[in-house]
Design an enzyme around this catalytic site. Sequence first.
Site, PDB file in Angstrom:
ATOM      1  N   LYS A  22       0.833  -1.207   0.000  1.00 45.97           N
ATOM      2  CA  LYS A  22       0.000   0.000   0.000  1.00 45.97           C
ATOM      3  C   LYS A  22       0.864   1.253   0.000  1.00 45.97           C
ATOM      4  O   LYS A  22       0.643   2.186  -0.776  1.00 45.97           O
ATOM      5  CB  LYS A  22      -0.887  -0.013   1.252  1.00 45.97           C
ATOM      6  CG  LYS A  22      -1.457   1.332   1.635  1.00 45.97           C
ATOM      7  CD  LYS A  22      -2.309   1.265   2.891  1.00 45.97           C
ATOM      8  CE  LYS A  22      -1.587   1.417   4.212  1.00 45.97           C
ATOM      9  NZ  LYS A  22      -1.265   2.788   4.633  1.00 45.97           N
ATOM     10  N   ASN A  23       1.868   1.277   0.895  1.00 45.65           N
ATOM     11  CA  ASN A  23       2.631   2.516   1.070  1.00 45.65           C
ATOM     12  C   ASN A  23       3.647   2.759  -0.049  1.00 45.65           C
ATOM     13  O   ASN A  23       4.264   3.826  -0.105  1.00 45.65           O
ATOM     14  CB  ASN A  23       3.315   2.536   2.441  1.00 45.65           C
ATOM     15  CG  ASN A  23       2.287   2.705   3.559  1.00 45.65           C
ATOM     16  OD1 ASN A  23       1.123   3.019   3.289  1.00 45.65           O
ATOM     17  ND2 ASN A  23       2.711   2.486   4.787  1.00 45.65           N
ATOM     18  N   ARG A  92      -4.384  10.823   4.695  1.00 45.36           N
ATOM     19  CA  ARG A  92      -3.327  11.835   4.680  1.00 45.36           C
ATOM     20  C   ARG A  92      -2.439  11.736   3.445  1.00 45.36           C
ATOM     21  O   ARG A  92      -1.908  12.742   2.976  1.00 45.36           O
ATOM     22  CB  ARG A  92      -2.455  11.685   5.919  1.00 45.36           C
ATOM     23  CG  ARG A  92      -3.204  11.884   7.208  1.00 45.36           C
ATOM     24  CD  ARG A  92      -2.268  11.635   8.335  1.00 45.36           C
ATOM     25  NE  ARG A  92      -1.032  12.326   8.050  1.00 45.36           N
ATOM     26  CZ  ARG A  92      -0.815  13.616   8.282  1.00 45.36           C
ATOM     27  NH1 ARG A  92      -1.745  14.344   8.840  1.00 45.36           N
ATOM     28  NH2 ARG A  92       0.340  14.166   7.964  1.00 45.36           N
ATOM     29  N   CYS A 116      -4.104  12.797  13.388  1.00 45.06           N
ATOM     30  CA  CYS A 116      -4.886  11.557  13.373  1.00 45.06           C
ATOM     31  C   CYS A 116      -4.590  10.796  14.651  1.00 45.06           C
ATOM     32  O   CYS A 116      -3.937  11.325  15.545  1.00 45.06           O
ATOM     33  CB  CYS A 116      -4.559  10.733  12.137  1.00 45.06           C
ATOM     34  SG  CYS A 116      -2.952   9.992  12.243  1.00 45.06           S
ATOM     35  N   ARG A 121       1.051  14.722  13.059  1.00 46.97           N
ATOM     36  CA  ARG A 121       1.340  14.501  11.644  1.00 46.97           C
ATOM     37  C   ARG A 121       1.255  15.768  10.780  1.00 46.97           C
ATOM     38  O   ARG A 121       0.474  15.842   9.839  1.00 46.97           O
ATOM     39  CB  ARG A 121       0.459  13.376  11.091  1.00 46.97           C
ATOM     40  CG  ARG A 121       0.606  12.126  11.930  1.00 46.97           C
ATOM     41  CD  ARG A 121      -0.062  10.946  11.323  1.00 46.97           C
ATOM     42  NE  ARG A 121       0.650  10.406  10.177  1.00 46.97           N
ATOM     43  CZ  ARG A 121       0.209   9.405   9.454  1.00 46.97           C
ATOM     44  NH1 ARG A 121      -0.939   8.841   9.740  1.00 46.97           N
ATOM     45  NH2 ARG A 121       0.901   8.957   8.434  1.00 46.97           N
ATOM     46  N   ASP A 307       5.181   0.693  11.936  1.00 48.72           N
ATOM     47  CA  ASP A 307       3.893   0.083  11.580  1.00 48.72           C
ATOM     48  C   ASP A 307       3.726  -1.311  12.184  1.00 48.72           C
ATOM     49  O   ASP A 307       2.612  -1.844  12.213  1.00 48.72           O
ATOM     50  CB  ASP A 307       3.724   0.018  10.056  1.00 48.72           C
ATOM     51  CG  ASP A 307       3.512   1.396   9.461  1.00 48.72           C
ATOM     52  OD1 ASP A 307       3.167   2.328  10.210  1.00 48.72           O
ATOM     53  OD2 ASP A 307       3.707   1.559   8.241  1.00 48.72           O
ATOM     54  N   VAL A 329       9.090   7.243  16.188  1.00 50.24           N
ATOM     55  CA  VAL A 329       8.621   7.909  14.970  1.00 50.24           C
ATOM     56  C   VAL A 329       7.388   8.782  15.262  1.00 50.24           C
ATOM     57  O   VAL A 329       7.382   9.974  14.955  1.00 50.24           O
ATOM     58  CB  VAL A 329       8.323   6.887  13.853  1.00 50.24           C
ATOM     59  CG1 VAL A 329       7.819   7.600  12.597  1.00 50.24           C
ATOM     60  CG2 VAL A 329       9.571   6.063  13.534  1.00 50.24           C
ATOM     61  N   ARG A 399      -8.164  -0.601   5.468  1.00 48.90           N
ATOM     62  CA  ARG A 399      -7.332   0.376   4.755  1.00 48.90           C
ATOM     63  C   ARG A 399      -5.984  -0.253   4.423  1.00 48.90           C
ATOM     64  O   ARG A 399      -5.286   0.231   3.537  1.00 48.90           O
ATOM     65  CB  ARG A 399      -7.098   1.601   5.627  1.00 48.90           C
ATOM     66  CG  ARG A 399      -8.365   2.330   5.966  1.00 48.90           C
ATOM     67  CD  ARG A 399      -8.090   3.524   6.824  1.00 48.90           C
ATOM     68  NE  ARG A 399      -7.108   4.389   6.174  1.00 48.90           N
ATOM     69  CZ  ARG A 399      -6.541   5.435   6.750  1.00 48.90           C
ATOM     70  NH1 ARG A 399      -6.854   5.749   7.973  1.00 48.90           N
ATOM     71  NH2 ARG A 399      -5.662   6.163   6.102  1.00 48.90           N
TER      72      ARG A 399
HETATM   73  N1  EPU Z   1       6.616  14.803  10.354  1.00 47.13           N
HETATM   74  C1  EPU Z   1       6.629  16.171  10.632  1.00 47.13           C
HETATM   75  N2  EPU Z   1       6.486  17.038   9.583  1.00 47.13           N
HETATM   76  C2  EPU Z   1       6.319  16.609   8.292  1.00 47.13           C
HETATM   77  C3  EPU Z   1       6.309  15.218   8.015  1.00 47.13           C
HETATM   78  C4  EPU Z   1       6.460  14.330   9.084  1.00 47.13           C
HETATM   79  O1  EPU Z   1       6.793  16.587  11.780  1.00 47.13           O
HETATM   80  O2  EPU Z   1       6.198  17.460   7.385  1.00 47.13           O
HETATM   81  C5  EPU Z   1       6.784  13.848  11.478  1.00 47.13           C
HETATM   82  C6  EPU Z   1       5.498  13.018  11.698  1.00 47.13           C
HETATM   83  O3  EPU Z   1       4.563  13.710  12.503  1.00 47.13           O
HETATM   84  C7  EPU Z   1       6.052  11.770  12.338  1.00 47.13           C
HETATM   85  C8  EPU Z   1       7.420  11.604  11.672  1.00 47.13           C
HETATM   86  O4  EPU Z   1       7.752  12.880  11.118  1.00 47.13           O
HETATM   87  O5  EPU Z   1       6.236  11.978  13.724  1.00 47.13           O
HETATM   88  C9  EPU Z   1       7.468  10.569  10.561  1.00 47.13           C
HETATM   89  O6  EPU Z   1       6.397  10.756   9.654  1.00 47.13           O
HETATM   90  P1  EPU Z   1       6.505  10.322   8.136  1.00 47.13           P
HETATM   91  O7  EPU Z   1       6.386  11.528   7.300  1.00 47.13           O
HETATM   92  O8  EPU Z   1       7.709   9.447   7.961  1.00 47.13           O
HETATM   93  O9  EPU Z   1       5.202   9.436   7.966  1.00 47.13           O
HETATM   94  P2  EPU Z   1       4.177   9.460   6.766  1.00 47.13           P
HETATM   95  O10 EPU Z   1       4.885   9.638   5.482  1.00 47.13           O
HETATM   96  O11 EPU Z   1       3.051  10.359   7.103  1.00 47.13           O
HETATM   97  C10 EPU Z   1       4.354   6.914   6.198  1.00 47.13           C
HETATM   98  C11 EPU Z   1       3.413   5.747   6.130  1.00 47.13           C
HETATM   99  C12 EPU Z   1       2.982   5.383   7.538  1.00 47.13           C
HETATM  100  C13 EPU Z   1       4.229   5.007   8.325  1.00 47.13           C
HETATM  101  C14 EPU Z   1       5.222   6.174   8.311  1.00 47.13           C
HETATM  102  C15 EPU Z   1       6.544   5.862   8.990  1.00 47.13           C
HETATM  103  C16 EPU Z   1       2.347   6.042   4.008  1.00 47.13           C
HETATM  104  C17 EPU Z   1       1.117   6.353   3.249  1.00 47.13           C
HETATM  105  N3  EPU Z   1       2.256   6.110   5.332  1.00 47.13           N
HETATM  106  O12 EPU Z   1       3.632   7.983   6.824  1.00 47.13           O
HETATM  107  O13 EPU Z   1       2.152   4.240   7.413  1.00 47.13           O
HETATM  108  O14 EPU Z   1       3.878   4.710   9.641  1.00 47.13           O
HETATM  109  O15 EPU Z   1       5.507   6.551   6.950  1.00 47.13           O
HETATM  110  O16 EPU Z   1       7.138   4.740   8.451  1.00 47.13           O
HETATM  111  O17 EPU Z   1       3.373   5.719   3.427  1.00 47.13           O
HETATM  112  C18 EPU Z   1       0.428   2.777   7.986  1.00 47.13           C
HETATM  113  O18 EPU Z   1       0.553   2.218   6.884  1.00 47.13           O
HETATM  114  O19 EPU Z   1      -0.253   2.276   8.918  1.00 47.13           O
HETATM  115  C19 EPU Z   1       1.073   4.052   8.235  1.00 47.13           C
HETATM  116  C20 EPU Z   1       0.670   4.902   9.175  1.00 47.13           C
END
Ligand code: EPU
Length: 422
Positions: A22-23, A92, A116, A121, A307, A329, A399
Amino acid sequence: MSQIIVSGEKKLEGTVRISGAKNAALPILAATVMIDEPVVIRNVPELRDINTMLSILQKIGKKVTFEHGVVQIEPGEILLGNVPYDLVGKMRASFNLFGPLVMACGWARVGKPGGCNIGQRPVDYHVEGLKRFGLKIVEEHGDVFGEIPAEFDSHVEYELPFKSVGATEQLMTTASLMEDSEIVIKNAAEEPEIVDLQNFLNKAGANVSGAGTDTIRIRGVKKLHGSEYSVIPDRIEAGTYLLAGVITRGNVIVENVIPDHLKALLDTLKKMGAEVTVSDNTVRVEVLNKLKPVKVSAEPYPGFPTDLQPIITAVLSTIEGDSIVEELVFENRFGYVDEMNRMGAHIKVKDRRAHIKGTRKLSGAEISAPDIRAAAALVIAGMAAEGETIVHNAGHIFRGYEKLKEKFNSIGAYLRVYPDEE
Ligand code: EPU
């Protein structure tokens, strides 16, 4: 509100075929807005989040079909740069469309996603990075509005404050169309999904290198072209089935996986005393001896994946002794702990650490799931518990897990889903 009813004291045995990730699929689908030729993406899992992304692509003007794991996307007559909040609010990852849409349309307005159940986030690293690359961005009325500049700088470097997966994906995708510009992203996330996105972009004619390390270099090109691509297997789905094998003290094989992507999990399972056997594209885990407690730290890749954090916590709560699970994270990813304690687990959370006093048997209970991975953790906890577990608010799980009931029940679980989502 969906419910999953889980029968307890099952021993899982058998082979599960793992779906596409998915990701990995989501950012690849977002990147397709920058391509105005036909694109075919294979091995796409049939999941709610994927359907949300595809319906957004349709609403902004793409022609989309999705059958048997194959998504075909063709350009429509126009492409709209507007993605309203009601669509971003559902998922998101739709914010990943922002930079690509600015590059494709010259401007874009995308609803700013809110927090969320696993944390605040924010998207500040996405926005800050894109501003550094030259995009003109303002935030107004809850939306993020961006425009392309008259020209791009010839060389830009941006260091991410944290290895954010989404920001790395957003920045590398957007930069790939910044013609004649060289862009360097430092402290980039190194997840396999980012390597997959690089491979997709390069197959479509981009010039991206370094994904899988902490420095990604992009030389912008004028145009991306149509292509065919197949998404990598889902390492989190694979990890979930392996951990379900362990919590039920069973014997589970996952096939169609890339074992390298599971290294941190497999190392942890070996430390716990499980038997792990790896071949080209399968992994087997079997429990033959008494399992041991461990300390796990959920971190950016190649660390233990956040995850799988709720899911390993469920497993450790059934292993006698003291385990610790740390979450580095997300600031709020222990929302399921009270529910697990209602099943007889002994988990206390302090400062991003769960202190677990393992108990031999959990007991089935009525509980509620706060998010996708927490739902998976509660479902597998139910498989090992005494009696029946009713997971309320379980819709989250669809999801992230394709054919969940069918796959689990084929290896010895007994799950019933109301209303049936599959
Ligand atoms: N963060 C910020 N500012 C930003 C972006 C991120 O402060 O602009 C912080 C977040 O709040 C968090 C940390 O950085 O504390 C890491 O967030 P990241 O951006 O890496 O997460 P994401 O891209 O929103 C993806 C996956 C998540 C997975 C995380 C970490 C997708 C669609 N989602 O989220 O997957 O947990 O990376 O590996 O790729 C899931 O599948 O259940 C899921 C939540």
